[in-house]
Design a protein around this motif. Structure first.
Motif, mmCIF file in Angstrom:
data_model
loop_
_atom_site.group_PDB
_atom_site.id
_atom_site.type_symbol
_atom_site.label_atom_id
_atom_site.label_comp_id
_atom_site.label_asym_id
_atom_site.label_seq_id
_atom_site.Cartn_x
_atom_site.Cartn_y
_atom_site.Cartn_z
ATOM 1 N N VAL A 118 0.851 -1.185 0.000
ATOM 2 C CA VAL A 118 0.000 0.000 0.000
ATOM 3 C C VAL A 118 0.886 1.234 0.000
ATOM 4 C CG1 VAL A 118 -1.769 1.273 1.272
ATOM 5 C CG2 VAL A 118 -1.822 -1.234 1.224
ATOM 6 N N MET A 119 0.554 2.184 -0.880
ATOM 7 C CA MET A 119 1.273 3.461 -0.954
ATOM 8 C C MET A 119 0.267 4.595 -0.888
ATOM 9 S SD MET A 119 4.092 3.202 -3.953
ATOM 10 C CE MET A 119 5.700 2.549 -3.620
ATOM 11 N N LEU A 120 0.682 5.679 -0.242
ATOM 12 C CA LEU A 120 -0.134 6.885 -0.261
ATOM 13 C C LEU A 120 -0.205 7.417 -1.690
ATOM 14 C CD1 LEU A 120 1.168 8.661 2.960
ATOM 15 C CD2 LEU A 120 -0.971 7.403 2.664
ATOM 16 N N GLU A 121 -1.197 8.226 -1.960
ATOM 17 C CA GLU A 121 -1.464 8.680 -3.320
ATOM 18 C C GLU A 121 -0.255 9.318 -3.999
ATOM 19 O OE1 GLU A 121 -4.583 11.295 -5.961
ATOM 20 O OE2 GLU A 121 -4.655 11.465 -3.795
ATOM 21 N N ALA A 122 0.404 10.254 -3.336
ATOM 22 C CA ALA A 122 1.513 10.976 -3.977
ATOM 23 C C ALA A 122 2.635 10.023 -4.367
ATOM 24 C CB ALA A 122 2.032 12.067 -3.052
ATOM 25 N N SER A 123 2.984 9.108 -3.490
ATOM 26 C CA SER A 123 4.065 8.165 -3.789
ATOM 27 C C SER A 123 3.661 7.191 -4.882
ATOM 28 C CB SER A 123 4.455 7.397 -2.527
ATOM 29 O OG SER A 123 4.931 8.265 -1.545
ATOM 30 N N GLY A 124 2.463 6.648 -4.766
ATOM 31 C CA GLY A 124 1.987 5.708 -5.776
ATOM 32 C C GLY A 124 1.877 6.343 -7.147
ATOM 33 N N ARG A 125 1.362 7.564 -7.181
ATOM 34 C CA ARG A 125 1.227 8.284 -8.452
ATOM 35 C C ARG A 125 2.602 8.521 -9.079
ATOM 36 N NH1 ARG A 125 -2.657 11.036 -10.816
ATOM 37 N NH2 ARG A 125 -4.035 10.806 -9.032
ATOM 38 N N ARG A 126 3.566 8.927 -8.267
ATOM 39 C CA ARG A 126 4.915 9.191 -8.798
ATOM 40 C C ARG A 126 5.543 7.918 -9.363
ATOM 41 N NH1 ARG A 126 10.145 11.999 -5.949
ATOM 42 N NH2 ARG A 126 11.367 12.162 -7.857
ATOM 43 N N VAL A 127 5.405 6.819 -8.644
ATOM 44 C CA VAL A 127 5.944 5.539 -9.116
ATOM 45 C C VAL A 127 5.318 5.162 -10.456
ATOM 46 C CG1 VAL A 127 5.897 3.053 -8.661
ATOM 47 C CG2 VAL A 127 6.667 4.620 -6.890
ATOM 48 N N LEU A 128 4.012 5.275 -10.547
ATOM 49 C CA LEU A 128 3.334 4.910 -11.792
ATOM 50 C C LEU A 128 3.715 5.836 -12.935
ATOM 51 C CD1 LEU A 128 -0.156 3.898 -10.377
ATOM 52 C CD2 LEU A 128 1.661 2.395 -11.241
ATOM 53 N N GLU A 129 3.885 7.113 -12.651
ATOM 54 C CA GLU A 129 4.308 8.043 -13.687
ATOM 55 C C GLU A 129 5.728 7.727 -14.168
ATOM 56 O OE1 GLU A 129 3.558 11.778 -11.759
ATOM 57 O OE2 GLU A 129 1.452 11.784 -12.367
ATOM 58 N N ILE A 130 6.616 7.353 -13.248
ATOM 59 C CA ILE A 130 7.970 6.948 -13.642
ATOM 60 C C ILE A 130 7.903 5.758 -14.595
ATOM 61 C CG2 ILE A 130 10.102 5.869 -12.787
ATOM 62 C CD1 ILE A 130 9.721 7.640 -10.231
#
Length: 108
Positions: free
Chosen positions: A14-26
């Motif tokens: 589980v990741m918070l939104e900001a971290s998860g979003r950044r990972v997916l964008e990378i």
């Protein structure tokens, strides 16, 4: 919002939104909806995240040198949550999934 990443190779991550979003964008994935990193994409995903971590660390180092040159305070490393820290569990998940040749999914 939270991102819950799932794989048959590991327990959920589980990741918070900001971290998860950044990972997916990378990774070039759409953070808006459900998605998958296929077993065939895992190796490239690990490399992309490792490259992003190196770039983030180089940028942090550059900013610290510039701050020192201006005689400004430089944050202590222990006070910063880095991309390396945020992505380490996810990279571990990807590597386990790669070893077992299974996908990683989210939003499903």
């Amino acid at each position: 919002m939270l991102y819950r990443f799932k794989s048959r190779a590991t327990s959920d991550l589980v990741m918070l939104e900001a971290s998860g979003r950044r990972v997916l964008e990378i990774l070039g994935k759409d953070p808006a909806g459900p998605g998958v990193i296929t077993a065939a994409q895992l190796a490239a995903a690990v490399v992309a995240l490792q490259d992003a971590v190196r770039a983030d660390e180089a940028e942090r180092e550059r900013l610290a040198r510039e701050a020192q040159a201006r005689d400004e305070a430089v944050p202590e490393p222990a006070e910063q949550v880095t991309l390396r820290m945020r992505t380490a569990p996810f990279i571990d998940m990807l590597q386990h999934a790669m070893n077992e040749d299974v996908d990683v999914v989210w939003g499903v």
